[in-house]
Design an enzyme around this catalytic site. Structure first.
Site, short mmCIF file in Angstrom:
data_model
loop_
_atom_site.label_atom_id
_atom_site.label_comp_id
_atom_site.label_asym_id
_atom_site.label_seq_id
_atom_site.Cartn_x
_atom_site.Cartn_y
_atom_site.Cartn_z
N GLU A 286 0.91 -1.14 0.00
CA GLU A 286 0.00 0.04 0.11
C GLU A 286 0.92 1.47 0.22
OE1 GLU A 286 -3.62 0.02 -0.15
OE2 GLU A 286 -3.38 -1.39 -0.46
N TRP A 289 2.46 1.44 -3.77
CA TRP A 289 1.41 1.77 -4.75
C TRP A 289 1.50 4.14 -4.52
CZ3 TRP A 289 -1.42 0.40 -8.27
CH2 TRP A 289 -2.92 1.94 -9.18
N TRP A 317 -18.49 10.66 -21.61
CA TRP A 317 -19.75 10.54 -20.48
C TRP A 317 -20.55 11.83 -20.50
CZ3 TRP A 317 -17.24 7.99 -17.56
CH2 TRP A 317 -15.55 7.58 -17.29
N ASN A 352 -10.88 3.30 2.14
CA ASN A 352 -10.18 2.93 0.69
C ASN A 352 -11.21 2.11 -0.30
OD1 ASN A 352 -7.97 3.44 -1.42
ND2 ASN A 352 -7.95 1.09 -1.15
N TRP A 370 -14.86 11.02 -14.70
CA TRP A 370 -14.06 10.70 -12.74
C TRP A 370 -13.58 11.66 -12.74
CZ3 TRP A 370 -8.74 11.87 -12.95
CH2 TRP A 370 -7.82 11.85 -14.58
N TRP A 393 -8.55 7.25 -9.35
CA TRP A 393 -10.69 7.99 -9.70
C TRP A 393 -10.04 6.56 -11.48
CZ3 TRP A 393 -15.11 8.73 -9.28
CH2 TRP A 393 -15.52 9.05 -7.67
#
Length: 493
Positions: A286, A289, A317, A352, A370, A393
Site C-alpha cells: 500500500e 502504491w 461522459w 479505501n 471521473w 480515480w
C-alpha cells in the site's frame, strides 16, 4: 547523511509538504551548515498548482501551528509568506543574508520548472541551493524496467522498488542540533491572515473530532496502528467498520511523518514477529502504491487532468448535476455508497474499499466523468493528494495505468454484503436505516413494507429510493464502454 559539527553559514529551509522536524533531509543539511531560518509559502498563482480544497486548508492551518511550535522549541521562527515562491525565496534569501537554501523535492508537472527557476536565480546570486529526497522512498527515475523505461504495471514495480525502499529506509541518520537565526520583526504574515479555517458556517467539527494534525498526531497514529499489530491487515483492511487501516494518509501527504519512518516501523514489526510477514507485506505494498502514483505523475505530467489511456479521452461522459448532487450528499438510495459519502463529509476521510465503491458508482452507474468525482474528493478529503487521488480515480474508471478493466462494475449491494456483512458501517453513517435487519440493510428497496414500517423507514421520505436501477445502470455502462473494447488497454501515445 553524515552529521558534522555545526558550521557558521546561515541557511534557509523552505518547508512544503514536509511539515515536521524528524527525518527531514533539508532541515538536517541546513542545520549542519549553520543557523537555520524556516519559511512556508502559501503558493498562489495561475501556474502554481491547484488551490487547496476546504478540508486540506483546515488541516494545513493546524499542521502549520504544530510545526511552528516545534521549531520554536529550537529557537527557529517559522516565517509565513503568501504568493509566488519564484520571487519570495530569492528575496527572502537576500533579506536574511543566507549562504544556502534547502528544500525537499516535489514531482508535480508545475513544481519541477518552478524549482528549477528558483535554483537558477539563487545560483546566479552566488548562493548554494540544494534539493533533497524526502517525499518518496524511490525517486521517479530510480525504478526502471529491464528496458530502462518507467513501469506501467504495479506488481513488477513493487518487486523492483522494494529493495530500493529498504535501502533508503536504512540510510536514515540522526538529526543534528538545530539553531535558529534571528528573524527581523514583521518579516512574514500570520495564519490568521490566510483565513484557512471555515467560519460561516464552521463545518469542521467532525474533522476536529477525528484528527490531530501535526507531527505528534502522526506519530501517535502510527504507534496506535502498530500497537494493534499487523496481523490480519491483509483481510481486515477491506472492512470499513473495522479500525484496521493506518489512517496515516493525510499525515503522509502533509509530510508530518516521513514515508521512510513508516516503512522502517513496519519492517521492524515484521522482523520482530515472523507471523506478520504476509500482512506486513500487504501494508508495504500500500505504501508502494503511493510511490507508483508519484512515478505516474512524473513521467506523464498530464496524468492528474487527463485519462492515461488515449481511448478514454473521447469517451462520451454524461452530465447529470442532480445525480451528482445526490452522490455528493449521500442520497443515492444505495446504503454503502451513501455511508461512504457521509463519512467523507463528516470526517474528511473515507475508507479505501468504500472509495472504490463510490467511485465505481459515479463513473459506471451514473456515467459521470471521473474528474467530477476527483474534484469532489480534492475539496473534501483531508488527504487530498495530486498523485494518489488521480491514480485512484483512473484505476476505478479503467483509464489509468494498471487499472481495473473497464467492464468491472462494483455491485453496491454485493460489496456491502461482503465487506459490511452485519451493516455496522452503514448503521453508523446512515442511522435512518439502523433498525433494518441485516439481510435488508444493503438493499432496503427490497425490504417488505411491514418490515420497513417496523424499522421506521419510509422509502422516498426518510431514505431515498435508488436514483438509478442497478441492473439498468450496469447495462448502460457496459454498452457505453463497449466502444472501447478494442482500444481501452492501449498505453498513452
Amino acid at each position: 547523511m553524515q552529521v558534522s559539527p555545526p558550521g557558521h553559514s546561515p541557511a534557509l529551509v523552505w518547508f512544503r509538504e514536509d511539515l515536521r522536524i524528524d527525518d527531514h533531509p533539508a532541515l538536517a543539511a541546513a542545520a549542519v551548515a549553520g543557523p537555520v531560518y524556516a519559511v512556508f509559502i502559501l503558493e498562489e498563482g495561475p501556474d502554481l498548482g491547484r488551490p487547496l480544497g476546504g478540508a486540506s486548508r483546515w488541516w494545513l492551518h493546524h499542521s502549520l501551528t504544530s510545526l511552528s511550535q516545534s521549531l520554536a522549541q529550537h529557537g527557529i521562527n517559522l516565517i509565513l509568506k503568501r504568493g509566488d515562491p519564484r520571487t519570495i525565496i530569492p528575496d527572502l534569501a537576500r533579506e536574511l543574508d543566507v549562504a544556502q537554501v534547502h528544500w525537499n523535492r516535489r514531482y508535480y508537472a508545475w513544481s519541477v520548472p518552478v524549482d528549477r527557476d528558483i535554483k537558477d536565480k539563487l545560483r546566479t546570486a552566488g548562493l548554494g541551493v540544494y534539493s533533497h529526497k524526502a517525499q518518496v522512498l524511490t525517486e521517479p527515475w530510480e525504478v526502471k524496467t529491464g528496458s530502462g523505461g518507467a513501469f506501467k504495471v504495479f506488481t513488477p514495480f513493487f518487486r523492483a522498488a522494494t529493495p530500493l525502499c529498504d535501502a533508503f529506509a536504512d540510510a536514515a541518520g540522526p538529526m543534528p542540533t538545530l539553531n535558529g537565526g534571528r528573524v527581523p520583526a514583521q518579516i512574514g504574515e500570520t495564519l490568521a491572515d490566510w483565513a484557512l479555517l471555515p467560519s460561516k458556517p464552521d463545518w469542521s467539527g467532525g474533522l476536529q473530532a477525528s484528527w490531530q494534525p501535526g507531527e505528534a498526531g502522526a506519530r501517535a497514529r502510527l504507534d496506535g496502528f502498530l500497537a494493534k499489530g499487523l496481523k490480519g491487515y491483509g483481510h481486515d483492511r477491506n472492512l470499513p467498520a473495522k479500525p484496521a487501516t493506518s489512517g496515516l494518509s493525510a499525515h503522509l501527504h502533509f509530510g508530518e511523518i516521513s514515508i521512510r519512518r513508516v516503512w522502517q516501523a513496519a519492517r521492524a514489526a515484521m522482523a520482530a514477529n515472523s507471523a506478520l510477514e504476509e500482512d506486513g507485506r500487504v501494508f508495504l505494498s500500500e505504501l508502494c502504491w503511493r510511490e507508483f502514483s508519484f512515478q505516474l505523475i512524473y513521467h506523464y505530467p498530464d496524468f492528474p487532468e487527463h485519462s492515461w489511456k488515449e481511448a478514454f479521452r473521447s469517451f462520451p461522459w454524461t452530465s447529470d448535476p442532480s445525480a451528482v448532487r445526490a452522490w455528493q450528499r449521500g442520497q443515492t438510495g444505495y446504503p454503502i455508497v451513501d455511508a461512504g459519502m457521509r463519512q467523507l463529509w463528516k470526517t474528511g476521510w473515507m475508507h479505501n474499499r468504500v472509495r472504490m465503491i463510490v467511485a465505481s458508482f459515479l463513473v459506471k452507474h451514473l456515467l459521470q466523468d471521473w474528474r467530477v468525482g476527483e474534484a469532489w474528493f480534492w475539496d473534501t478529503l483531508v488527504d487530498a493528494d495530486v498523485a494518489n487521488n488521480a491514480a485512484g480515480w483512473q484505476w476505478v474508471a479503467g483509464c489509468g495505468a494498471d487499472a481495473a478493466p473497464y467492464f468491472r462494475i462494483f455491485n453496491p449491494m454485493a460489496q456491502g454484503e461482503k465487506f459490511d456483512a452485519d451493516g455496522a458501517y452503514v448503521r453508523t453513517w446512515v442511522p435512518e436505516l439502523a433498525r433494518l435487519p441485516d439481510r435488508y440493510i444493503h438493499r432496503p428497496f427490497e425490504c417488505p413494507t411491514h418490515v420497513l414500517a417496523q424499522a421506521g423507514v419510509r422509502l422516498g421520505q426518510t431514505y431515498p429510493l435508488p436514483i438509478v436501477n442497478h441492473e439498468k445502470g450496469r447495462k448502460r455502462a457496459l454498452d457505453a464502454f463497449a466502444s472501447l473494447k478494442e482500444t481501452a488497454s492501449g498505453d498513452p501515445a
